[in-house]
Design a protein around this motif. Structure first.
Motif, mmCIF file in Angstrom:
data_model
loop_
_atom_site.group_PDB
_atom_site.id
_atom_site.type_symbol
_atom_site.label_atom_id
_atom_site.label_comp_id
_atom_site.label_asym_id
_atom_site.label_seq_id
_atom_site.Cartn_x
_atom_site.Cartn_y
_atom_site.Cartn_z
ATOM 1 N N THR A 21 0.814 -1.210 0.000
ATOM 2 C CA THR A 21 0.000 0.000 0.000
ATOM 3 C C THR A 21 0.849 1.263 0.000
ATOM 4 O OG1 THR A 21 -0.219 -0.114 2.404
ATOM 5 C CG2 THR A 21 -1.988 -1.085 1.089
ATOM 6 N N PRO A 25 -0.053 2.106 -5.936
ATOM 7 C CA PRO A 25 -1.481 2.427 -6.000
ATOM 8 C C PRO A 25 -2.196 1.221 -6.610
ATOM 9 C CG PRO A 25 -0.144 4.163 -6.973
ATOM 10 C CD PRO A 25 0.760 2.988 -6.728
ATOM 11 N N THR A 26 -3.291 0.815 -6.035
ATOM 12 C CA THR A 26 -3.909 -0.452 -6.405
ATOM 13 C C THR A 26 -5.256 -0.268 -7.070
ATOM 14 O OG1 THR A 26 -2.842 -1.414 -4.473
ATOM 15 C CG2 THR A 26 -4.602 -2.697 -5.475
ATOM 16 N N VAL A 28 -8.420 -2.343 -7.829
ATOM 17 C CA VAL A 28 -8.990 -3.575 -7.297
ATOM 18 C C VAL A 28 -10.060 -4.088 -8.247
ATOM 19 C CG1 VAL A 28 -10.267 -4.596 -5.371
ATOM 20 C CG2 VAL A 28 -8.579 -2.794 -4.944
ATOM 21 N N ALA A 51 -10.455 -2.100 -0.342
ATOM 22 C CA ALA A 51 -10.110 -0.680 -0.387
ATOM 23 C C ALA A 51 -9.926 -0.108 1.015
ATOM 24 C CB ALA A 51 -11.185 0.098 -1.148
ATOM 25 N N ILE A 54 -6.550 -1.231 2.426
ATOM 26 C CA ILE A 54 -5.432 -0.514 1.795
ATOM 27 C C ILE A 54 -5.366 0.923 2.303
ATOM 28 C CG2 ILE A 54 -4.620 0.416 -0.417
ATOM 29 C CD1 ILE A 54 -5.699 -2.231 -1.678
ATOM 30 N N THR A 55 -6.505 1.580 2.373
ATOM 31 C CA THR A 55 -6.556 2.955 2.855
ATOM 32 C C THR A 55 -6.121 3.037 4.316
ATOM 33 O OG1 THR A 55 -8.321 3.460 1.288
ATOM 34 C CG2 THR A 55 -8.050 4.981 3.141
ATOM 35 N N ARG A 60 -3.294 4.163 -1.407
ATOM 36 C CA ARG A 60 -4.344 4.738 -2.250
ATOM 37 C C ARG A 60 -4.961 3.606 -3.060
ATOM 38 N NH1 ARG A 60 -2.630 8.575 -6.447
ATOM 39 N NH2 ARG A 60 -0.929 7.142 -6.813
ATOM 40 N N THR A 61 -6.258 3.690 -3.295
ATOM 41 C CA THR A 61 -6.911 2.688 -4.126
ATOM 42 C C THR A 61 -8.128 3.287 -4.809
ATOM 43 O OG1 THR A 61 -7.750 0.427 -4.197
ATOM 44 C CG2 THR A 61 -8.382 1.739 -2.296
ATOM 45 N N LYS A 62 -8.492 2.683 -5.915
ATOM 46 C CA LYS A 62 -9.697 3.077 -6.640
ATOM 47 C C LYS A 62 -10.336 1.796 -7.137
ATOM 48 C CE LYS A 62 -11.333 5.328 -10.817
ATOM 49 N NZ LYS A 62 -12.313 6.288 -10.369
ATOM 50 N N THR A 81 -7.650 3.291 -14.759
ATOM 51 C CA THR A 81 -6.443 3.213 -13.925
ATOM 52 C C THR A 81 -5.446 4.292 -14.315
ATOM 53 O OG1 THR A 81 -6.766 0.837 -13.624
ATOM 54 C CG2 THR A 81 -4.552 1.697 -13.192
ATOM 55 N N TYR A 85 -4.200 7.261 -11.850
ATOM 56 C CA TYR A 85 -2.830 7.223 -11.340
ATOM 57 C C TYR A 85 -1.780 7.798 -12.280
ATOM 58 C CZ TYR A 85 -5.024 4.247 -7.905
ATOM 59 O OH TYR A 85 -5.850 3.765 -6.928
#
Length: 161
Positions: A21, A25-26, A28, A51, A54-55, A60-62, A81, A85
């Motif tokens: 993390t 940046p992931t 998902v 999410a 990870i947060t 960061r994740t989206k 993505t 990012y």
């Protein structure tokens, strides 16, 4: 997945999650453990759990909805993505599974096709969509994660393996 990585690296699950993390940046994807398409509610719940973890670890994740067996869906996910990012530095594919254990003579063709699409076509489609973005990255890499089932054949395994 974290348990497997933990065993192979000697790092704890918490340390792996922390490193991932902080450094990656992931995006998902949404899936169910049995390989079927989730309901919208299941998908949203699964994405939120990942999410949130990870947060909480500072990353960061989206969450991005994607059907990895569908070319248009994969292209849209890659675009989302890149938009979120600014690019793609690494692609890790890890989609796979089958619906049931069966003998070749007992497996309907549509089930075979779904299994091959999930296990093989998905890696191809994701790679195809990511490569143009990876070429722009100085560190672009692709990692395909495979199942031990691809190396160890059992009489009761899916014929696709």
């Amino acid at each position: 997945m974290l348990n497997t990585l933990s065993q192979h690296t000697g790092l704890s699950r918490e340390e792996l999650l922390s490193r991932l993390t902080r450094e990656i940046p992931t995006a998902v994807d949404k899936f169910t453990p049995d390989g079927r398409l989730p309901t919208e509610q299941e998908a949203a719940r699964l994405a939120k759990v990942v999410a949130d973890a990870i947060t909480a670890a500072g990353g960061r994740t989206k969450p991005i909805k994607v059907d990895v067996t569908d070319e248009a869906s994969v292209a849209a996910a890659m675009s989302a993505t890149v938009e979120a990012y600014g690019g793609i530095d690494i692609l890790i594919t890890c989609a796979g599974g089958y619906t049931r254990l069966a003998q070749v003579e007992d497996m309907p063709l549509d089930e075979w096709d779904r299994t091959i699409a999930l296990n093989l076509r998905s890696a191809f489609l994701c790679s195809k969509a990511a490569i143009p973005h990876l070429k722009k990255s100085k560190a672009g890499r692709i990692i395909h994660v495979a199942s031990i089932s691809g190396r160890t054949v059992h009489a009761s395994s899916s014929p696709a393996y």
